[in-house]
Write an enzyme that holds these catalytic residues in place. Structure first.
Site, PDB file in Angstrom:
ATOM      1  N   GLU A 289     -32.714  -2.275  -0.719  1.00 38.59           N
ATOM      2  CA  GLU A 289     -32.731  -1.060  -1.531  1.00 38.59           C
ATOM      3  C   GLU A 289     -33.282   0.155  -0.782  1.00 38.59           C
ATOM      4  O   GLU A 289     -34.285   0.734  -1.187  1.00 38.59           O
ATOM      5  CB  GLU A 289     -33.565  -1.311  -2.803  1.00 38.59           C
ATOM      6  CG  GLU A 289     -32.996  -2.421  -3.654  1.00 38.59           C
ATOM      7  CD  GLU A 289     -33.847  -2.753  -4.884  1.00 38.59           C
ATOM      8  OE1 GLU A 289     -33.269  -3.065  -5.927  1.00 38.59           O
ATOM      9  OE2 GLU A 289     -35.099  -2.719  -4.790  1.00 38.59           O
TER      10      GLU A 289
HETATM   11  C1  ACM Z   1     -35.133  -7.298  -4.636  1.00 37.59           C
HETATM   12  O1  ACM Z   1     -35.135  -7.855  -5.745  1.00 37.59           O
HETATM   13  N1  ACM Z   1     -35.059  -5.978  -4.535  1.00 37.59           N
HETATM   14  C2  ACM Z   1     -35.195  -8.064  -3.408  1.00 37.59           C
END
Ligand code: ACM
Ligand code: ZN
Length: 492
Positions: A289
């Site tokens: 992310e």
């Molecule tokens: C995650 O759940 N962002 C690894």
């Protein structure tokens, strides 16, 4: 079935007859097994059976058997006593955990055991549980309880998620503002929330885990989920700041600048201290992310892309991750990251933690990378237990049966690549769970189901048998003071 063991062993053969085990009897260890004796004795004493050490004979005899698998054990209960055999200290430890489950939960110091022969060894070498200590902070005492829960269920990897936008939890000597600034966030009412672990806290946790045959894998997130660090050291961001430690949940644009060499030096310094504290081979470097908004507008990041011939910001992320994968590998460590690290090409030495479903794990294992499966569809324990309006939890639903049904080796993976699936790991993200008891509620009993996925042979997995055994296990959890999700349909 009268012997109710979780996770289900490889084989359990009950025989006629019983043996009465009680406090005051003796325990003996033959040869190399002596090193494991205090741990076995301690586990039984915790359960109310206090055995005295003797030189020979006795109610429980520990003996080394080098022919057994590394973490495996054999437990024989005969009319004249018990024998526990293993090849390693871990094997004795797991054998003792199994024996504990055969004792009454009242801790009264006496147990009438059915004669039996139990053969056991884990299916997967990586049986992990993750804990996010950033969205909410948990003191060392709770981390130790978490490790106890893991040990009771034969988990062996603790993935300690130490850095986030909402808090940086590892004190680093060279960068004191990480503990002074990055570890604290300011609420709407001006209150401070946070905390951090000192090097001595870390050593205490690592040692506590080691005694329970649990490895500790630290995670330092890069290049995203970095805003808490940037609040203290804005010079490692793409823009000038100032930044604050984040107080909401989500994914944020302020990430480490990939065009600034000083950012790389900062993270290397952090990893130097991480390597001094954490003995495990693996270091988790995050990678998930990471928005590219700032990089697109940052002259230094754009210059880096031109200098390195990188065509996109995704390739810049890959450049960043590959730098640290190689840096760690050069120091004898194995880098692991969330499956986004596959995008734009991955350093060959890196392992992948597959969280966005199974696809990343499948692709990585097919390409010869080691993989830990942690798909959010099955092993995320911050999700609701049931689809009910009043149910706690975030984002989606993950029922006990769904966890239990999980098969870590992707069906489409070629058989000759299956050995790249090191195992499976459950995650405990803590946006919605500020207190230890909230975590127990979310984990149990799903974490028990995952233990069986990680440990037991695939052919031994049986949902009805699991539910049956879980009822007996519920009494053990209650006796251990663990509050769990009260599903009447399961607990009976
Ligand atoms: C995650 O759940 N962002 C690894
Ligand atoms: Zn930049």
């Amino acid at each position: 079935m009268s012997l109710s063991i979780i996770p289900q062993p490889v084989s359990v053969e009950e025989r006629d007859g019983t043996y009465a085990l009680h406090s005051g009897q003796s325990i003996t260890a033959r040869g190399a097994a002596s090193a494991a004796l205090p741990a076995v004795q301690g586990l039984l004493a915790d359960a109310g059976i206090v055995l005295e050490t003797a030189d020979d004979g006795g109610a429980l005899v520990l003996e080394e058997n080098a022919a057994l698998p590394d973490e495996g054990y054999q437990l024989s209960i005969d009319e004249d006593g018990l024998r526990l055999a293993a090849a390693s200290a871990a094997g004795f430890f797991y054998g003792a955990q199994t024996l504990r489950q055969l004792l009454p939960v009242d801790g009264a110091g006496t147990a009438q055991l059915p004669c039996a022969q139990i053969e056991d060894a884990p299916r997967f070498a990586w049986r992990g549980m993750h804990l996010d200590v950033c969205r909410h902070f948990f003191p060392v005492d709770f981390v130790k309880r978490y490790l106890d829960w893991m040990a009771q269920h034969k988990y062996n990897v603790f993935h300690w998620h130490l850095t986030e936008d909402q808090g940086w939890r590892l004190a680093v000597d060279k960068y004191p503002k990480l503990q002074e600034v990055s570890a604290w966030r300011t609420g709407e009412d001006g209150s401070q929330y946070g905390g951090f672990y000192t090097p001595s806290d870390v050593r205490e946790v690592v040692e506590y885990a080691r005694q329970r045959h649990i490895r500790v894998v630290p995670e330092i997130e890069l290049p995203g989920h970095a805003q808490a660090a940037l609040a203290a050291y804005p010079e490692y961001a793409c823009t000038d700041g100032p930044f604050e430690v984040v107080t909401e949940w989500g994914v944020f644009d302020e990430v480490f600048c990939a065009g600034n060499d000083a950012t790389f030096r900062f993270l290397e310094d952090v990893f130097e201290e991480v390597l001094a504290l954490f003995p495990d081979d693996y270091v988790h470097i995050g990678g998930d992310e990471c928005p590219k908004t700032r990089w697109k507008a940052c002259p230094r990041c754009q210059q880096r892309m031109r200098d390195e011939g990188l065509e996109s910001e995704e390739e810049l992320q890959s450049y960043f991750v590959r730098h640290f994968a190689a840096w760690l590998a050069a120091r004898g460590k194995k880098p692991i990251g969330w499956d986004e690290i596959l995008e734009g090409g991955l350093a060959k030495e890196a392992a992948v933690m597959s969280w966005r479903g199974e696809q990343g794990g499948f692709v990585a294992a097919s390409a010869g990378h080691d993989v830990v499966m942690a798909p959010e569809t099955h092993v995320y324990f911050d999700r609701r237990h049931y689809d009910r309006e009043d149910e706690r939890g975030r984002l989606s639903v993950n029922t006990l049966e769904n966890v239990y049904s999980y098969e870590p080796i992707p069906a489409e993976l070629d058989a000759d690549r299956a050995h790249h699936i090191l195992g499976v790991e459950g995650t405990m993200w803590t946006e919605g769970t500020p207190q230890p008891e909230d975590i127990a509620y979310m984990l149990f009993p799903r974490v028990v189901a995952l233990a069986e996925v990680a440990w037991s042979p695939q052919e031994a997995r049986d949902w009805n048998s699991f539910r049956e055994r879980l009822r007996a296990h519920g009494a053990r959890l209650t006796a251990a003071g663990i509050g769990y999700y009260p599903d009447a349909g399961v607990w009976g």
